[in-house]
Design a protein around this motif. Structure first.
Motif, mmCIF file in Angstrom:
data_model
loop_
_atom_site.group_PDB
_atom_site.id
_atom_site.type_symbol
_atom_site.label_atom_id
_atom_site.label_comp_id
_atom_site.label_asym_id
_atom_site.label_seq_id
_atom_site.Cartn_x
_atom_site.Cartn_y
_atom_site.Cartn_z
ATOM 1 N N PHE A 35 117.947 -84.160 -85.317
ATOM 2 C CA PHE A 35 116.718 -84.520 -86.036
ATOM 3 C C PHE A 35 115.741 -85.204 -85.092
ATOM 4 C CE2 PHE A 35 114.197 -87.773 -88.190
ATOM 5 C CZ PHE A 35 113.464 -86.986 -89.061
ATOM 6 N N GLY A 36 116.253 -86.110 -84.273
ATOM 7 C CA GLY A 36 115.378 -86.800 -83.338
ATOM 8 C C GLY A 36 114.718 -85.858 -82.351
ATOM 9 N N VAL A 37 115.477 -84.889 -81.834
ATOM 10 C CA VAL A 37 114.920 -83.929 -80.872
ATOM 11 C C VAL A 37 113.901 -83.018 -81.537
ATOM 12 C CG1 VAL A 37 115.470 -81.958 -79.403
ATOM 13 C CG2 VAL A 37 116.936 -83.973 -79.354
ATOM 14 N N SER A 38 114.274 -82.435 -82.670
ATOM 15 C CA SER A 38 113.407 -81.446 -83.322
ATOM 16 C C SER A 38 112.170 -82.082 -83.952
ATOM 17 C CB SER A 38 114.193 -80.666 -84.382
ATOM 18 O OG SER A 38 114.726 -81.542 -85.363
ATOM 19 N N LEU A 49 106.571 -65.191 -77.834
ATOM 20 C CA LEU A 49 107.064 -63.980 -77.179
ATOM 21 C C LEU A 49 108.321 -64.228 -76.343
ATOM 22 C CD1 LEU A 49 106.775 -60.978 -76.632
ATOM 23 C CD2 LEU A 49 105.191 -61.536 -74.760
ATOM 24 N N PRO A 50 108.320 -65.169 -75.390
ATOM 25 C CA PRO A 50 109.548 -65.388 -74.621
ATOM 26 C C PRO A 50 110.686 -65.952 -75.447
ATOM 27 C CG PRO A 50 107.867 -66.986 -74.014
ATOM 28 C CD PRO A 50 107.203 -65.967 -74.876
ATOM 29 N N ILE A 51 110.368 -66.814 -76.416
ATOM 30 C CA ILE A 51 111.420 -67.367 -77.274
ATOM 31 C C ILE A 51 112.052 -66.256 -78.111
ATOM 32 C CG2 ILE A 51 111.899 -68.905 -79.222
ATOM 33 C CD1 ILE A 51 109.772 -70.785 -78.131
ATOM 34 N N GLY A 52 111.205 -65.390 -78.673
ATOM 35 C CA GLY A 52 111.726 -64.272 -79.454
ATOM 36 C C GLY A 52 112.545 -63.319 -78.599
ATOM 37 N N THR A 53 112.092 -63.089 -77.374
ATOM 38 C CA THR A 53 112.839 -62.222 -76.458
ATOM 39 C C THR A 53 114.191 -62.843 -76.129
ATOM 40 O OG1 THR A 53 110.760 -61.443 -75.490
ATOM 41 C CG2 THR A 53 112.778 -61.081 -74.221
ATOM 42 N N VAL A 113 113.335 -77.539 -75.282
ATOM 43 C CA VAL A 113 113.417 -78.146 -76.609
ATOM 44 C C VAL A 113 113.311 -77.069 -77.685
ATOM 45 C CG1 VAL A 113 112.357 -79.789 -78.198
ATOM 46 C CG2 VAL A 113 112.441 -80.314 -75.760
ATOM 47 N N ALA A 114 112.415 -76.096 -77.457
ATOM 48 C CA ALA A 114 112.249 -75.004 -78.424
ATOM 49 C C ALA A 114 113.526 -74.193 -78.552
ATOM 50 C CB ALA A 114 111.084 -74.111 -78.000
ATOM 51 N N ILE A 115 114.144 -73.862 -77.411
ATOM 52 C CA ILE A 115 115.382 -73.079 -77.445
ATOM 53 C C ILE A 115 116.486 -73.859 -78.128
ATOM 54 C CG2 ILE A 115 117.198 -72.065 -76.016
ATOM 55 C CD1 ILE A 115 114.977 -71.427 -73.956
ATOM 56 N N THR A 116 116.596 -75.147 -77.809
ATOM 57 C CA THR A 116 117.610 -75.988 -78.441
ATOM 58 C C THR A 116 117.421 -76.020 -79.943
ATOM 59 O OG1 THR A 116 117.729 -77.379 -76.466
ATOM 60 C CG2 THR A 116 118.613 -78.300 -78.499
ATOM 61 N N THR A 117 116.179 -76.166 -80.373
ATOM 62 C CA THR A 117 115.889 -76.244 -81.803
ATOM 63 C C THR A 117 116.156 -74.919 -82.503
ATOM 64 O OG1 THR A 117 114.170 -77.897 -81.363
ATOM 65 C CG2 THR A 117 114.109 -76.795 -83.501
ATOM 66 N N VAL A 118 115.641 -73.834 -81.931
ATOM 67 C CA VAL A 118 115.811 -72.520 -82.562
ATOM 68 C C VAL A 118 117.278 -72.094 -82.541
ATOM 69 C CG1 VAL A 118 115.194 -70.085 -82.403
ATOM 70 C CG2 VAL A 118 113.452 -71.828 -82.025
ATOM 71 N N ASP A 119 117.952 -72.354 -81.410
ATOM 72 C CA ASP A 119 119.380 -72.044 -81.341
ATOM 73 C C ASP A 119 120.142 -72.789 -82.421
ATOM 74 O OD1 ASP A 119 120.181 -70.102 -79.595
ATOM 75 O OD2 ASP A 119 120.362 -71.407 -77.865
ATOM 76 N N GLY A 120 119.811 -74.067 -82.575
ATOM 77 C CA GLY A 120 120.502 -74.855 -83.588
ATOM 78 C C GLY A 120 120.186 -74.403 -84.998
ATOM 79 N N LEU A 121 118.913 -74.116 -85.237
ATOM 80 C CA LEU A 121 118.500 -73.761 -86.593
ATOM 81 C C LEU A 121 118.949 -72.364 -86.982
ATOM 82 C CD1 LEU A 121 116.946 -74.884 -89.004
ATOM 83 C CD2 LEU A 121 114.863 -73.897 -88.053
ATOM 84 N N ILE A 122 118.824 -71.403 -86.071
ATOM 85 C CA ILE A 122 119.164 -70.013 -86.384
ATOM 86 C C ILE A 122 120.580 -69.669 -85.930
ATOM 87 C CG2 ILE A 122 118.562 -67.599 -85.969
ATOM 88 C CD1 ILE A 122 115.664 -68.452 -85.694
ATOM 89 N N GLY A 123 120.875 -69.952 -84.664
ATOM 90 C CA GLY A 123 122.178 -69.577 -84.120
ATOM 91 C C GLY A 123 123.339 -70.264 -84.804
ATOM 92 N N PHE A 124 123.282 -71.595 -84.883
ATOM 93 C CA PHE A 124 124.364 -72.332 -85.536
ATOM 94 C C PHE A 124 124.478 -71.940 -87.001
ATOM 95 C CE2 PHE A 124 124.105 -76.217 -82.475
ATOM 96 C CZ PHE A 124 124.508 -75.402 -81.436
ATOM 97 N N SER A 125 123.323 -71.781 -87.657
ATOM 98 C CA SER A 125 123.343 -71.420 -89.076
ATOM 99 C C SER A 125 124.039 -70.083 -89.279
ATOM 100 C CB SER A 125 121.914 -71.342 -89.628
ATOM 101 O OG SER A 125 121.260 -72.580 -89.502
ATOM 102 N N ALA A 159 114.820 -80.574 -91.449
ATOM 103 C CA ALA A 159 114.018 -81.779 -91.684
ATOM 104 C C ALA A 159 113.206 -82.142 -90.443
ATOM 105 C CB ALA A 159 114.932 -82.940 -92.081
ATOM 106 N N GLY A 160 113.817 -81.992 -89.257
ATOM 107 C CA GLY A 160 113.106 -82.310 -88.026
ATOM 108 C C GLY A 160 111.918 -81.401 -87.791
ATOM 109 N N ILE A 161 112.110 -80.086 -87.994
ATOM 110 C CA ILE A 161 111.013 -79.135 -87.813
ATOM 111 C C ILE A 161 109.898 -79.406 -88.825
ATOM 112 C CG2 ILE A 161 110.383 -76.709 -88.085
ATOM 113 C CD1 ILE A 161 111.667 -77.275 -85.451
ATOM 114 N N ALA A 162 110.283 -79.680 -90.077
ATOM 115 C CA ALA A 162 109.276 -79.979 -91.101
ATOM 116 C C ALA A 162 108.480 -81.229 -90.739
ATOM 117 C CB ALA A 162 109.963 -80.160 -92.456
#
Length: 285
Positions: A35-38, A49-53, A113-125, A159-162
């Protein structure tokens, strides 16, 4: 991790006790940290584009790893999922992100930070939901909703992204709470993992060697090729390859402990990628 390994080998801490510590970390400390990071990311600076790739390559290599583990090596579905995860998800939060902050500063580290957040939100989920599906034999909107509600990690990231999107700033007492407790996530999780590793037998294993190769060679190479193909900025490839070249995320072993999946192979993959990534990260940095 070394302290946990020593105390585990000497019998001061048992694996069952380490499982309790690990569960507490996943339920309390890690969600606070994430939460603190995101909550502090600058969403406007996310380059889609690079994040999606990166995510597309991550999914493709994950499916390759899962297919190899499940259909070729005949591992069970849950272990195959976590082996696939070990082959693509890097330990960005606890390992690569601090290196990026030292190299590029807070602004330059935004992609990490973006990769960490997206990985956590999408990948872990996705992995958690897949593990839930394997356990219950089906998936539905009700099961999906319950899995999200029962996952502090997913809730913390949402919650962090919001909060980041709102443009608000955390009050100082909340920041102190998040920093104080979030800082415990890495050492406590690694301590518990060290205890588990103390009962792991390290030996030559083709599966371990295969997934160490997937994580440290195949995945970074695919990310490099894909980013160079689609990105218009030369600076993108080194950043995303550095993220891909990190050691396997400790979450794969933590989830194996949480879902009672065999940990021997996953633990060895995590240890060997942690060791050999010192060389690859040094060369990339």
């Amino acid at each position: 991790m070394a302290l946990g390994f020593i105390l585990g080998r000497t019998g001061w801490i048992t694996v069952s006790e380490a499982r309790v510590i690990n569960r507490f970390t996943l339920s309390v400390f890690l969600p606070i940290f994430l939460f603190g990071v995101s909550s502090q990311v600058d969403i406007a600076r996310f380059t889609l584009l690079p994040i999606g790739t990166y995510l597309a390559v991550e999914f493709i290599v994950f499916m390759i790893g899962f297919t190899l583990a499940f259909h070729v090596l005949h591992r069970d579905a849950s272990e195959s999922l976590l082996l696939g995860m070990s082959g693509v998800v890097a330990n960005n939060a606890f390992y690569v992100l601090p290196i990026a902050l030292a190299l590029y500063g807070p602004q330059g580290a935004q992609p990490f930070v973006a990769i960490t957040t997206v990985d956590g939100l999408i990948g872990f989920s996705a992995v958690i939901l897949a593990l839930e599906f394997v356990r219950h034999g089906r998936i539905s909107w009700r099961v999906l909703g319950l899995a999200i509600i029962r996952s502090p990690i997913i809730l913390a990231l949402m919650a962090g992204i919001a909060f980041a999107a709102s443009g608000l700033v955390l009050p100082q007492p909340v920041t102190t709470f998040v920093d104080f407790n979030g800082a415990a996530a890495a050492p406590v999780a690694l301590f518990a993992l060290g205890v588990v590793l103390s009962e792991t037998t390290f030996r030559r294993d083709v599966v371990v060697a295969l997934f160490v190769g997937v994580k440290l060679i195949l995945f970074p190479a695919c990310v490099w090729a894909a980013i160079n193909l689609v990105s218009y900025r030369e600076s993108d490839a080194p950043i995303y390859v550095l993220s891909a070249a990190g050691p396997s995320v400790a979450m794969s072993l933590s989830l194996a402990i949480l879902y009672n999946v065999r940990t021997e192979t996953i633990a060895q993959v995590m240890v060997w990628t942690g060791l050999f990534s010192l060389v690859s990260l040094m060369l990339l940095a």
